[in-house]
Structure formats: structure tokens, C-alpha cells
Design a protein around this motif. Structure first.
Motif, mmCIF file in Angstrom:
data_model
loop_
_atom_site.group_PDB
_atom_site.id
_atom_site.type_symbol
_atom_site.label_atom_id
_atom_site.label_comp_id
_atom_site.label_asym_id
_atom_site.label_seq_id
_atom_site.Cartn_x
_atom_site.Cartn_y
_atom_site.Cartn_z
ATOM 1 N N TRP A 287 0.600 -1.273 -0.280
ATOM 2 C CA TRP A 287 -0.036 0.255 0.073
ATOM 3 C C TRP A 287 0.980 1.568 -0.714
ATOM 4 O O TRP A 287 0.234 2.335 -0.509
ATOM 5 N N LEU A 288 2.099 1.239 0.250
ATOM 6 C CA LEU A 288 2.973 2.743 0.780
ATOM 7 C C LEU A 288 4.079 3.079 -0.452
ATOM 8 O O LEU A 288 4.881 3.249 -0.036
ATOM 9 N N THR B 212 -2.179 5.274 7.425
ATOM 10 C CA THR B 212 -2.134 6.060 5.985
ATOM 11 C C THR B 212 -2.659 4.307 4.912
ATOM 12 O O THR B 212 -2.905 4.478 4.070
ATOM 13 N N TYR C 6 -6.332 4.609 4.777
ATOM 14 C CA TYR C 6 -6.817 5.609 4.174
ATOM 15 C C TYR C 6 -6.378 5.201 2.322
ATOM 16 O O TYR C 6 -7.144 5.409 1.380
ATOM 17 N N LYS C 7 -4.786 4.750 1.636
ATOM 18 C CA LYS C 7 -4.648 4.556 0.604
ATOM 19 C C LYS C 7 -5.616 3.183 -0.505
ATOM 20 O O LYS C 7 -5.718 2.912 -1.077
ATOM 21 N N GLN C 8 -6.414 1.968 1.129
ATOM 22 C CA GLN C 8 -6.568 1.204 0.376
ATOM 23 C C GLN C 8 -7.997 1.272 -0.272
ATOM 24 O O GLN C 8 -8.834 1.096 -0.734
ATOM 25 N N SER D 238 -8.325 3.664 -3.291
ATOM 26 C CA SER D 238 -7.762 3.505 -4.293
ATOM 27 C C SER D 238 -8.602 2.605 -5.345
ATOM 28 O O SER D 238 -9.759 2.792 -4.766
#
Length: 380
Positions: free
Chosen positions: A54-55, A330, A333-335, A338
């Protein structure tokens, strides 16, 4: 747990209780965020894999550094402190005169052997040790409850700045997130069961902490607690008030059991992390290699550079904030935002919940930074 009354000395029971409950809410919430991530990953995934997914590489490096820094420091502390306690007990029991380093080596070998044998062995041993720990704790409650005075529990904070001083210690007392991947691997990707495990597992220490604060802060005034010279002074004060040497014996036995169960949990989380990072299998040879990577460095620090891990522990809360707050927030949030967001279990609170958790993380790091700069007292 033993440090909580010292760390919260001067706050008053109500303020300390509020901080403990708020920390429990934060850590349970971020643990559930980790489950939201794990449901979309392999069963064997650790923070190393999740951060990379994810990062990207930078996130993976940050995650790996946080895990290694925190867990190596903790393992070194357990090996050094537990080794000294073990050495003393061996010398007293058998009239030997072995060095503390021998106790550290024996402890590391014993814990390392259990962890290498597998999670099920750690689980079974931890259940036995934890059950004994609960019995000892119940005995302490029975012996000390008559000495609790209501007026001590109603005292107000002596200094407002002490609230910030207590935050890092209270926060680290709920730090179990490094073991979540090991639990997921052991239990399986049954989110309903895992959710119950996380909530119940975090609630049990909450209840124990509340009772412990009730007794410790009810036996002594806030001024008396502040005068306690560390853990030995605090234990001696309780034994003197109760006029019972069995209190000191029970607290020391509880400390030994707490160290053993904590060491097992932390080292298992670090073991599984390295197994995932270096792509090691579950064969005997691979597990031995992973065990060497897990235990040799902290053992070396504990034996040859003890001041190093003591300094590292001063940064423990910062590493734990990154590991248990910033990274889960974080990544989730990204997941959620997306393009390939998949439906499944979602923790309530939405982006507002993520933002509040992130701000709490900033507050904890700020409190730790103020302590390190000498702007607020460093207690506990």
C-alpha cells in the motif's frame, strides 16, 4: 503495568483512568484497522508485506525500521532485565555465583527454543503463565484492597504538565500491534473471530489496569506516589503500608511472569516478521535461521552494550506510534481510496476516525519529544 502507577503519579485516579481508557480506544481502533488490511492480503502477511503493497518501497523501509528498532530494543531489555532476575534466583536456589550474563544467555535460549517450535507452543505456554499471573494478581488485590482509601482516589492532578508526561508510558502499555500478524497467521483470516480476539484481547488488560490503578492510587496519596523512587521504592511502599512481606514477593513474581509473557509475544512477532521479510519457510532449518536473526542481535546488545538499548527504549513510544498508529491509518486511507478497493470488513468512523487517530499519534510523539527535551518531567 507495574510502571503505570509511577507514570501516572500526580495525576489523580480520575485523570489517569481517562487517559487509560482513551488510549485503549485508540489502540483497539488501530488494531481493527490492521484487520481491515489483512483481509485483503495473504494469511502469512506481516507489516513488511502490507506496507510494500500500500505504501511502496519507502513505506516498507519505514515499517521495517520501526519494527526492528522497537522489537530489538524490547527484546534486549527483556533479555538483560530477565537475565539478571534469573541469575539472582539461580544463585539463591543453588548457592551458585554465576554472572548476570549467564542468566541472559539461558533466558534467550529458552524463549528462543519455544518460539522456534512454533506459535502453538508459544500459545500453550503463554496460557499457563498468564493463568498463574492472574492468580498472583488476584492474590495481590485480596491483600491490598483493605488499604484503599476513597479520599486518595478523589485527589486532583498536582501539575497539569504531568498529564503529558504520563502519555508515552500509558500508550506503550497497550502496544500489541506487532503481534497482530502472528495472531492472524495462527487464527486464520476469519475476520469475525479476529475482531472478537482484538477487542477482547485489548479489553482484558484495560480491566486489569483499572483495578491496578484503583489499588495503587487508592493506597497512597499523589504526593506519596511521586516520592516513590522507581519500581523498587513503589513496591516497598506498598509492602510497608500492608505490613506484609508477601506483597513484595507477589509483586516480584508478577513482574517475572509479566516479563516472560511479554517477551514471548514480542519475540514471536519479530520472528514472524523476519520469516516474511526474508521469505523463510516453516522447515526446521529455516526456523532456526530465523531464530538466530531474531535473538542474536538483542542478546549481543544486552551483553556488550546495555546502555544502548536503554537509550533506545527512550524512543519506544515514537517507534510504536509509527507502527501502531501512523502506518495503519495511512495504509487504510490508501486502501479505501484506491481504484481497486474491494468490499469487505470496514472499521467505522470513516476518514474522520482516521484523522482523529493520526492527531492522537502526533500528540503522543509531541509528549515524548517534550520529555526528551527536558521541558516536561520524565516519570516512570
Amino acid at each position: 503495568m507495574l510502571a503505570l502507577p509511577i507514570a501516572s503519579a500526580g495525576l489523580g485516579f480520575t485523570t489517569a483512568l481517562s487517559l487509560i481508557i482513551a488510549t485503549w480506544v485508540l489502540m483497539t481502533y488501530t488494531a481493527l484497522l490492521m484487520l481491515e488490511l489483512h483481509q485483503h492480503a495473504d494469511r502469512d502477511a506481516t507489516l513488511n508485506t502490507l506496507a510494500k503493497s500500500w505504501l511502496g518501497k519507502r513505506g516498507q523501509y519505514v515499517a521495517n525500521f520501526s519494527v526492528m528498532f522497537l522489537f530489538y530494543a524490547l527484546c534486549a531489555a527483556y533479555i538483560a532485565g530477565g537475565g539478571a532476575q534469573l541469575q539472582e534466583k539461580i544463585n539463591n536456589a543453588f548457592n551458585f555465583d554465576i554472572a548476570p550474563q549467564i542468566g541472559s544467555i539461558i533466558l534467550a535460549i529458552v524463549i528462543g527454543t519455544v518460539v522456534t517450535m512454533g506459535t502453538s507452543k508459544v500459545d500453550k505456554l503463554n496460557r499457563v503463565l498468564f493463568s498463574i499471573k492472574i492468580v498472583v494478581l488476584a492474590s495481590l488485590f485480596y491483600m491490598l484492597t483493605p488499604y484503599v482509601h476513597g479520599q486518595h482516589l478523589l485527589e486532583m492532578p498536582i501539575e497539569q504538565g504531568l498529564i503529558l508526561s504520563a502519555i508515552p508510558v500509558i500508550f506503550t502499555s497497550f502496544g500489541f500491534h506487532g503481534s497482530i500478524p502472528s495472531i492472524v497467521k495462527y487464527v486464520g483470516l476469519d475476520i469475525k473471530t479476529l475482531r472478537r480476539v482484538m477487542i477482547t484481547g485489548a479489553a482484558l488488560p484495560l480491566v486489569i489496569y483499572i483495578f491496578w490503578q484503583l489499588i495503587s492510587q487508592g493506597m497512597m496519596s499523589q504526593a506519596e506516589l511521586l516520592k516513590s523512587t522507581g519500581l523498587p521504592g513503589f513496591v516497598a511502599s506498598m509492602a510497608n503500608i500492608a505490613n506484609n512481606s508477601a506483597v513484595a514477593t507477589a509483586v516480584n513474581l508478577f513482574a517475572d511472569l509479566a516479563l516472560a509473557t511479554s517477551f514471548l509475544g514480542v519475540s514471536l512477532g519479530l520472528f514472524d516478521f523476519f520469516a516474511d521479510a526474508f521469505k523463510k519457510g516453516d522447515g526446521s532449518r529455516d526456523r532456526i535461521k530465523t531464530a538466530l536473526i531474531t535473538f542474536i542481535p538483542p542478546l549481543g546488545f544486552a551483553l556488550f552494550y546495555p546502555q544502548g538499548f536503554i537509550m533506545a527504549l527512550g524512543y519506544a513510544a515514537i517507534a510504536l506510534v509509527v507502527l501502531a498508529v501512523f502506518l495503519p491509518v495511512t495504509m487504510v486511507y490508501k486502501q479505501r481510496n484506491s481504484n481497486n478497493n474491494r468490499k469487505g470488513y470496514t472499521v467505522r468512523g470513516g476518514n474522520i476516525g482516521l484523522m482523529v487517530a493520526g492527531l492522537c499519534g502526533v500528540l503522543i510523539i509531541s509528549a515524548q519529544g517534550l520529555q526528551m527535551a527536558g521541558l516536561i518531567p520524565a516519570i516512570g
